[in-house]
Design a protein around this motif. Structure first.
Motif, PDB file in Angstrom:
ATOM      1  N   MET A 163       0.830  -1.201   0.000  1.00  0.00           N
ATOM      2  CA  MET A 163       0.000   0.000   0.000  1.00  0.00           C
ATOM      3  C   MET A 163       0.866   1.253   0.000  1.00  0.00           C
ATOM      4  SD  MET A 163      -2.914   1.485  -0.075  1.00  0.00           S
ATOM      5  CE  MET A 163      -4.188   0.283   0.360  1.00  0.00           C
ATOM      6  N   ALA A 164       1.924   1.268   0.822  1.00  0.00           N
ATOM      7  CA  ALA A 164       2.796   2.439   0.908  1.00  0.00           C
ATOM      8  C   ALA A 164       3.563   2.649  -0.394  1.00  0.00           C
ATOM      9  CB  ALA A 164       3.763   2.287   2.078  1.00  0.00           C
ATOM     10  N   PHE A 165       4.185   1.582  -0.914  1.00  0.00           N
ATOM     11  CA  PHE A 165       5.046   1.688  -2.081  1.00  0.00           C
ATOM     12  C   PHE A 165       4.247   1.939  -3.358  1.00  0.00           C
ATOM     13  CE2 PHE A 165       7.382  -0.144  -5.665  1.00  0.00           C
ATOM     14  CZ  PHE A 165       8.623   0.445  -5.522  1.00  0.00           C
ATOM     15  N   TYR A 166       3.357   1.002  -3.692  1.00  0.00           N
ATOM     16  CA  TYR A 166       2.608   1.126  -4.942  1.00  0.00           C
ATOM     17  C   TYR A 166       1.573   2.254  -4.867  1.00  0.00           C
ATOM     18  CZ  TYR A 166       4.800  -3.259  -6.272  1.00  0.00           C
ATOM     19  OH  TYR A 166       5.724  -4.216  -6.584  1.00  0.00           O
ATOM     20  N   GLY A 167       1.065   2.518  -3.653  1.00  0.00           N
ATOM     21  CA  GLY A 167       0.141   3.646  -3.497  1.00  0.00           C
ATOM     22  C   GLY A 167       0.824   4.966  -3.806  1.00  0.00           C
ATOM     23  N   PHE A 168       2.061   5.114  -3.340  1.00  0.00           N
ATOM     24  CA  PHE A 168       2.795   6.348  -3.622  1.00  0.00           C
ATOM     25  C   PHE A 168       3.188   6.431  -5.094  1.00  0.00           C
ATOM     26  CE2 PHE A 168       6.451   9.254  -3.535  1.00  0.00           C
ATOM     27  CZ  PHE A 168       5.886  10.318  -2.836  1.00  0.00           C
ATOM     28  N   VAL A 169       3.501   5.282  -5.704  1.00  0.00           N
ATOM     29  CA  VAL A 169       3.817   5.258  -7.135  1.00  0.00           C
ATOM     30  C   VAL A 169       2.609   5.717  -7.949  1.00  0.00           C
ATOM     31  CG1 VAL A 169       4.377   3.766  -9.104  1.00  0.00           C
ATOM     32  CG2 VAL A 169       5.630   3.521  -6.957  1.00  0.00           C
ATOM     33  N   ILE A 170       1.411   5.295  -7.546  1.00  0.00           N
ATOM     34  CA  ILE A 170       0.185   5.747  -8.223  1.00  0.00           C
ATOM     35  C   ILE A 170       0.094   7.269  -8.163  1.00  0.00           C
ATOM     36  CG2 ILE A 170      -2.346   5.785  -8.093  1.00  0.00           C
ATOM     37  CD1 ILE A 170      -2.194   2.864  -7.136  1.00  0.00           C
ATOM     38  N   TYR A 171       0.351   7.827  -6.979  1.00  0.00           N
ATOM     39  CA  TYR A 171       0.322   9.286  -6.821  1.00  0.00           C
ATOM     40  C   TYR A 171       1.329   9.959  -7.761  1.00  0.00           C
ATOM     41  CZ  TYR A 171       1.929  13.717  -4.900  1.00  0.00           C
ATOM     42  OH  TYR A 171       2.340  15.009  -4.772  1.00  0.00           O
ATOM     43  N   LEU A 172       2.539   9.411  -7.835  1.00  0.00           N
ATOM     44  CA  LEU A 172       3.569   9.999  -8.700  1.00  0.00           C
ATOM     45  C   LEU A 172       3.151   9.973 -10.166  1.00  0.00           C
ATOM     46  CD1 LEU A 172       6.906   8.618  -7.174  1.00  0.00           C
ATOM     47  CD2 LEU A 172       5.961  10.913  -6.970  1.00  0.00           C
ATOM     48  N   PHE A 173       2.584   8.846 -10.613  1.00  0.00           N
ATOM     49  CA  PHE A 173       2.193   8.736 -12.019  1.00  0.00           C
ATOM     50  C   PHE A 173       1.113   9.746 -12.381  1.00  0.00           C
ATOM     51  CE2 PHE A 173       4.537   4.774 -12.586  1.00  0.00           C
ATOM     52  CZ  PHE A 173       4.887   4.878 -13.919  1.00  0.00           C
ATOM     53  N   PHE A 174       0.242  10.063 -11.424  1.00  0.00           N
ATOM     54  CA  PHE A 174      -0.800  11.040 -11.712  1.00  0.00           C
ATOM     55  C   PHE A 174      -0.256  12.465 -11.760  1.00  0.00           C
ATOM     56  CE2 PHE A 174      -3.955   7.761 -11.224  1.00  0.00           C
ATOM     57  CZ  PHE A 174      -4.999   8.224 -12.007  1.00  0.00           C
ATOM     58  N   ASN A 175       1.001  12.637 -11.367  1.00  0.00           N
ATOM     59  CA  ASN A 175       1.634  13.944 -11.485  1.00  0.00           C
ATOM     60  C   ASN A 175       2.521  14.048 -12.718  1.00  0.00           C
ATOM     61  OD1 ASN A 175       1.216  15.801  -8.908  1.00  0.00           O
ATOM     62  ND2 ASN A 175       1.297  13.696  -8.197  1.00  0.00           N
ATOM     63  N   PHE A 176       2.737  12.920 -13.402  1.00  0.00           N
ATOM     64  CA  PHE A 176       3.527  12.940 -14.631  1.00  0.00           C
ATOM     65  C   PHE A 176       2.685  13.484 -15.788  1.00  0.00           C
ATOM     66  CE2 PHE A 176       6.193   9.149 -13.015  1.00  0.00           C
ATOM     67  CZ  PHE A 176       7.030  10.012 -12.332  1.00  0.00           C
ATOM     68  N   LYS A 177       3.349  14.120 -16.731  1.00  0.00           N
ATOM     69  CA  LYS A 177       2.657  14.639 -17.912  1.00  0.00           C
ATOM     70  C   LYS A 177       2.615  13.557 -18.988  1.00  0.00           C
ATOM     71  CE  LYS A 177       3.926  19.455 -17.011  1.00  0.00           C
ATOM     72  NZ  LYS A 177       4.646  20.658 -17.500  1.00  0.00           N
ATOM     73  N   ILE A 178       1.711  12.599 -18.777  1.00  0.00           N
ATOM     74  CA  ILE A 178       1.520  11.511 -19.731  1.00  0.00           C
ATOM     75  C   ILE A 178       0.031  11.372 -20.017  1.00  0.00           C
ATOM     76  CG2 ILE A 178       3.600  10.229 -19.081  1.00  0.00           C
ATOM     77  CD1 ILE A 178       1.910   8.452 -17.304  1.00  0.00           C
ATOM     78  N   ASN A 179      -0.313  10.559 -20.995  1.00  0.00           N
ATOM     79  CA  ASN A 179      -1.696  10.360 -21.399  1.00  0.00           C
ATOM     80  C   ASN A 179      -2.562   9.925 -20.215  1.00  0.00           C
ATOM     81  OD1 ASN A 179      -3.973   8.441 -22.471  1.00  0.00           O
ATOM     82  ND2 ASN A 179      -3.423   9.768 -24.191  1.00  0.00           N
ATOM     83  N   ILE A 180      -3.728  10.542 -20.071  1.00  0.00           N
ATOM     84  CA  ILE A 180      -4.614  10.266 -18.941  1.00  0.00           C
ATOM     85  C   ILE A 180      -5.050   8.808 -18.909  1.00  0.00           C
ATOM     86  CG2 ILE A 180      -6.636  11.029 -20.241  1.00  0.00           C
ATOM     87  CD1 ILE A 180      -6.051  11.283 -16.414  1.00  0.00           C
ATOM     88  N   TYR A 181      -5.264   8.223 -20.091  1.00  0.00           N
ATOM     89  CA  TYR A 181      -5.691   6.819 -20.129  1.00  0.00           C
ATOM     90  C   TYR A 181      -4.563   5.899 -19.682  1.00  0.00           C
ATOM     91  CZ  TYR A 181      -9.630   8.684 -22.727  1.00  0.00           C
ATOM     92  OH  TYR A 181     -10.746   9.405 -23.092  1.00  0.00           O
TER      93      TYR A 181
END
Length: 242
Positions: A163-181
């Protein structure tokens, strides 16, 4: 998130300047940290409530019923799948993911801060899990273990770290400028990994369902707290330059 924190700080600044003659420029940041701590304390209270229920008669009944249901699906193929999944939540699994993340950070995103923050969150969750296990001192389930374990049971270290590791990775990816899908696809995949790691611990007979639930709650507490603090530090750093 960062803009929301900056807006909150500006409101606190305006309130303090309007109502107090002596104003400390660092005070709004301190107040924001206190608010973050209050949010985290609310999550800790949920964790403590669940921990208190470990000695209640009802929770063990739910644990047993859920465990019996999950292990009823045991087959050789499914066992191999969940052994693989549980290894994804082990140290070597995280090292592989971190190695891939390092390559992505270096060649694509050109940013190292998120990688270092992820490592910090994982280490924080792992260390706190060790302390919690020794403090709560709950034995493992007394059923057949399909993988070897040496530590205590509550909370699940695999669930908490996932939860800590992959949950934080999810947060990081949503801050990257990549395709929303692509963001949504990665988030769904990582949520699946988090849930699968937790289920694998029940399926393999090494954790009670409440161990996994406690691990998820504790891991989520660290994710929320670290996101708030990291963003607050970044806002403070930029404000000091202006």
């Amino acid at each position: 998130m960062r803009e929301s924190i900056r807006a909150l700080i500006q409101k606190i600044k305006a309130f303090l300047i309007h109502n107090f003659h002596q104003y400390n420029s660092k005070l709004p940041y301190i107040i924001t940290v206190v608010v973050a701590l209050i949010i985290v304390i609310g999550g800790i209270n949920m964790f403590v409530e669940l921990t208190d229920e470990l000695h209640d008669e009802l929770l063990p009944q739910y644990d047993q019923a859920i465990t019996d249901y999950v292990i009823a699906f045991r087959t050789p193929a499914l066992t191999q799948f969940f052994i693989f999944i549980t290894h994804v939540g082990d140290l070597y699994g995280y090292l592989i993911v971190l190695a891939i993340s390092s390559l992505l950070s270096f060649f694509i995103f050109k940013k190292w801060r998120g990688l270092l923050q992820t490592i910090f969150v994982l280490v924080l969750a792992s260390l706190s899990n060790t302390i919690l296990k020794r403090f709560i001192d709950r034995a493992r389930p007394g059923i057949e273990h399909l993988v070897s374990v040496e530590t205590l049971s509550y909370p699940s270290g695999h669930a908490m770290s996932a939860m800590a590791f992959y949950g934080f990775v999810i947060y990081l990816f949503f801050n990257f400028k990549i395709n929303i899908y692509l963001k949504i696809g990665i988030a769904i995949f990582l949520v699946f990994i988090i849930l699968a790691i937790g289920i694998s611990r029940i399926y393999l007979g090494v954790h009670y369902p409440s161990d996994v639930a406690g691990g998820y709650i504790a891991g989520l507490i660290w994710v929320v707290f670290c996101i708030l603090i990291f963003n607050l530090v970044e806002v403070f750093r930029k404000d000091q330059k202006t």
